[in-house]
Design a protein around this motif. Structure first.
Motif, short mmCIF file in Angstrom:
data_model
loop_
_atom_site.label_atom_id
_atom_site.label_comp_id
_atom_site.label_asym_id
_atom_site.label_seq_id
_atom_site.Cartn_x
_atom_site.Cartn_y
_atom_site.Cartn_z
N ALA A 459 2.80 -15.38 -2.13
CA ALA A 459 3.02 -13.93 -2.02
C ALA A 459 2.05 -13.31 -1.03
N HIS A 460 2.54 -12.26 -0.34
CA HIS A 460 1.71 -11.50 0.59
C HIS A 460 1.64 -10.05 0.12
N PHE A 461 0.45 -9.59 -0.26
CA PHE A 461 0.20 -8.20 -0.67
C PHE A 461 -0.31 -7.45 0.56
N TYR A 462 0.37 -6.33 0.90
CA TYR A 462 0.16 -5.84 2.26
C TYR A 462 -0.08 -4.33 2.43
N TYR A 463 0.00 -3.51 1.39
CA TYR A 463 0.01 -2.06 1.67
C TYR A 463 -1.31 -1.57 2.26
N ASN A 464 -2.39 -1.60 1.50
CA ASN A 464 -3.69 -1.26 2.09
C ASN A 464 -4.69 -2.40 1.95
N ILE A 465 -4.16 -3.58 1.72
CA ILE A 465 -4.94 -4.81 1.76
C ILE A 465 -4.11 -5.84 2.53
N ASP A 466 -4.69 -6.98 2.81
CA ASP A 466 -3.97 -8.07 3.47
C ASP A 466 -4.35 -9.35 2.76
N VAL A 467 -3.66 -9.63 1.66
CA VAL A 467 -4.04 -10.72 0.77
C VAL A 467 -2.85 -11.64 0.51
N TRP A 468 -3.08 -12.93 0.65
CA TRP A 468 -2.07 -13.94 0.31
C TRP A 468 -2.49 -14.65 -0.97
N GLU A 469 -1.50 -15.05 -1.76
CA GLU A 469 -1.78 -15.82 -2.96
C GLU A 469 -0.80 -17.00 -3.05
N LEU A 513 5.21 -4.94 9.02
CA LEU A 513 4.47 -4.37 7.89
C LEU A 513 4.46 -2.85 7.97
N THR A 514 4.44 -2.31 9.17
CA THR A 514 4.50 -0.86 9.35
C THR A 514 5.80 -0.30 8.78
N ASP A 515 6.91 -0.99 9.05
CA ASP A 515 8.20 -0.57 8.49
C ASP A 515 8.19 -0.64 6.97
N PHE A 516 7.62 -1.71 6.42
CA PHE A 516 7.56 -1.85 4.97
C PHE A 516 6.72 -0.74 4.34
N ARG A 517 5.58 -0.44 4.97
CA ARG A 517 4.71 0.62 4.44
C ARG A 517 5.41 1.98 4.52
N THR A 518 6.22 2.17 5.54
CA THR A 518 6.97 3.42 5.67
C THR A 518 7.94 3.60 4.50
N ILE A 519 8.58 2.51 4.07
CA ILE A 519 9.48 2.58 2.92
C ILE A 519 8.70 3.00 1.68
N THR A 520 7.52 2.41 1.49
CA THR A 520 6.68 2.77 0.35
C THR A 520 6.30 4.25 0.39
N ASP A 521 5.98 4.75 1.57
CA ASP A 521 5.52 6.14 1.71
C ASP A 521 6.64 7.17 1.69
N THR A 522 7.87 6.74 1.96
CA THR A 522 8.98 7.69 2.06
C THR A 522 9.39 8.23 0.70
N ASP A 523 9.53 9.54 0.63
CA ASP A 523 10.07 10.20 -0.57
C ASP A 523 11.57 10.33 -0.39
N PHE A 524 12.32 9.47 -1.07
CA PHE A 524 13.77 9.48 -0.97
C PHE A 524 14.40 10.51 -1.92
N GLY A 525 13.54 11.20 -2.67
CA GLY A 525 14.03 12.21 -3.61
C GLY A 525 13.87 11.76 -5.05
N SER A 526 14.28 12.65 -5.95
CA SER A 526 14.16 12.36 -7.38
C SER A 526 15.46 11.79 -7.92
N ILE A 527 15.35 11.02 -8.99
CA ILE A 527 16.54 10.46 -9.61
C ILE A 527 17.36 11.54 -10.31
N VAL A 528 16.69 12.63 -10.71
CA VAL A 528 17.38 13.76 -11.34
C VAL A 528 16.99 15.05 -10.62
N ASP A 529 17.79 16.07 -10.80
CA ASP A 529 17.57 17.33 -10.09
C ASP A 529 16.75 18.34 -10.89
N ILE A 530 16.69 18.16 -12.21
CA ILE A 530 15.98 19.10 -13.07
C ILE A 530 14.82 18.40 -13.75
#
Length: 551
Positions: A459-469, A513-530
């Motif tokens: 596994a590769h952990f990548y958001y604000n670290i760079d660690v392989w296991e 990795l930049t693209d992957f981090r962008t997905i993590t950071d993107t707010d795609f909205g809420s699952i519900v409206d209320i």
């Protein structure tokens, strides 16, 4: 002349008779085909894990057996290596429905993941189009309205997580508050549809998805004190110190220290309401907030929290098992068992104190492995077991294949019907690709991708670290030793990284990795409206100001 007329009449009568016979044959073939197509009941319990099912021979098998789930295993095939491509509720459900990874179905995460795109193809729509009666009962948790179902009744409160007691269901487009315990109610809906509402002469697909045993683990009243005088056993890795994994497994907010007052079933002071009530209820879920009786040592407090949690969790499963028994009994009593495919699974695995954790998310075994049991007397030999690598994107093509439904829809998953019949294809997959994107809320688990073979996990952990296991699953099944820097495994790492790249290309997820981090950071909205109490918890735990304070 008369003889010629008679011959003409006889010929005409024979022609008509042949047409009628052919017509009858065609009708009979259609009826026969309809009867030969199996019924399918797909049962998914939320956050159910192999450790809690006695058929999987875990540490709770004697104290908290699951006899009805075990009935399915006894009558069918138990799978040991069914794996989740993104171990969290909504994304796993999306992968199952579409037969595709998150990067294709567009549903990456629960929090800020938006709503599932209901315009895309899902396997229930294909069943409905091909003459199956379709129904959905229980948890949906995808935001958008279910497609491809003649009837649906799904949990529509608490951000679609649902409530255990007196839950609100969206019943074919109308919200209705029902009285009672959710696991029993969901089964009542299912059995009523089976016995009273469906057409009895057509095959059916029923999707039965329980809220239980998801947090906050509220048992039915009759099981609240079921194991009051019992000390539940502890997992072998309960006191994991995360040595060699300090930045990954060792840096989360999902250890047993993070159980809240609500998790521990502490009574809320009567004078608290709204935001203050939520703050009190969820104390314990933030760093530095420890919930335990006054005067307890650190070790005793950890054990107290675990014992409270595990008894509630297993009691919730007790009700799930009871209700699965009701469904199995109905099938037996109505001569439907022989021609019905029964699938028992979960949206992913779950930690029951393993590595000191609760929840899921990691590529580690307890959350990666999904319980998966299939009974189908016509095709699946009773009492069998399988160890092939299968993933949740393989479910949809397999169910369609079992129902003899051909589709032009492209899916990344592949049918394992032949495996159910005891024949593993020579070219069957030997590895799977995993990718988890959500961070930091909930539980502060680093986004990571990786490969899992029958022998290794990389596994590769990548958001604000760079660690392989790297883990050797044969020598270290509990995954306590990260071997990434062990020179003896250098060639293994090199080979696995090549395989990983090939899988990322195959599944169209070979991004930067930049693209992957962008997905993590993107707010795609809420699952519900209320917003309600549940959907406002994030504001409390992340110290954000809510635009919609709970009155």
């Amino acid at each position: 002349m008369l003889k010629q007329i008679n011959l003409t009449i006889i010929s005409a009568l024979l022609l008509i008779s042949c047409k009628e016979i052919n017509k009858d044959v065609a009708v009979n073939e259609t009826v026969s085909e309809g009867k030969s197509r199996p019924n399918i009941i797909y049962i998914m319990a939320d956050d159910l894990t192999t450790q809690a099912i006695s058929a999987y021979e875990g540490i709770y098998k004697n104290v908290a057996p699951t006899p009805n789930i075990d009935r399915i295993a006894k009558n069918g095939m138990l799978f040991q290596d069914v794996l989740c491509t993104n171990a969290i509720c909504g994304p796993s459900r999306a992968a199952i429905l579409t037969g595709n990874y998150s990067n294709l179905n567009g549903y990456y995460k629960n929090e800020s993941g938006g709503k599932f795109d209901a315009s895309q193809w899902t396997f229930p729509q294909e069943f409905q189009k091909n003459g199956y009666q379709t129904s959905l009962f229980g948890k949906w948790h995808l935001g958008s309205e279910p497609q491809g179902f003649n009837v649906f009744k799904y949990h529509n409160a608490a951000g679609q997580q649902g409530l255990y007691w007196d839950p609100v269901y969206n019943e074919n487009g109308i919200d209705i508050k029902e009285k009672g315990y959710a696991t029993n109610l969901t089964t009542n809906f299912a059995l009523n549809w089976l016995s009273e509402e469906r057409k009895q002469d057509a095959p059916f697909l029923m999707v039965l998805q329980y809220k239980a045993p998801h947090r906050p683990w509220e048992p039915d009243s009759k099981y609240e004190t079921l194991w009051e005088d019992v000390d539940m056993p502890y997992p072998a890795t309960f006191n994991d110190d995360y040595q060699g994994r300090e930045l990954t497994a060792g840096d989360t907010e999902m250890t047993i220290d993070y159980f809240s007052r609500r998790d521990m079933k502490l009574k809320v002071p009567g004078n608290l309401k709204g935001t203050e009530k939520i703050k009190w209820d969820f104390f314990g879920a933030k760093p530095g907030e420890i919930v335990q009786p006054e005067g307890m040592t650190k070790e005793a407090g950890k054990k107290w929290r675990y014992q409270t949690f595990i008894k509630d969790y297993l009691a919730c499963i007790k009700s799930v098992d009871d209700n699965i028994g009701r469904v199995l009994d109905y099938l037996d009593q109505n001569n439907l068992t022989e021609n019905t495919v029964i699938v028992l699974t979960s949206d992913q695995g779950f930690y029951l104190g393993d590595h000191g954790f609760f929840d899921k998310r990691f590529i580690y075994e307890e959350s990666l492995r999904m319980p998966f049991i299939v009974s189908y007397p016509k095709k699946v030999k009773a009492g069998t077991e399988n160890n092939d690598i299968i993933t949740n994107i393989d479910f949809a093509p397999t169910l369609l294949d079992l129902a003899q439904i051909k589709t032009g829809q492209k899916m990344q998953g592949q049918s394992f019907k032949s495996i159910l019949e005891g024949k593993t294809p020579a070219d069957w997959q030997q590895a799977m690709y995993y990718h988890y994107y959500e961070f930091p809320y909930w539980h502060h688990v680093q986004p990571h991708y990786g490969i899992r073979t029958q022998k290794y996990t990389l596994a590769h952990f990548y958001y604000n670290i760079d660690v392989w296991e790297l883990y050797d699953l044969e020598k270290d099944p509990n995954q306590m030793q990260n071997l990434i820097d062990n020179p003896e495994y250098a060639d293994v790492v090199q080979d696995l990284k090549k395989q990983l790249i090939n899988l990322m290309v195959k599944y169209e997820d070979n991004k930067s990795l930049t693209d992957f981090r962008t997905i993590t950071d993107t707010d795609f909205g809420s699952i519900v409206d209320i917003k309600d109490e549940e959907t406002s918890v994030q504001d409390i735990l992340t110290n954000r100001n809510s635009d919609n304070e709970i009155p």
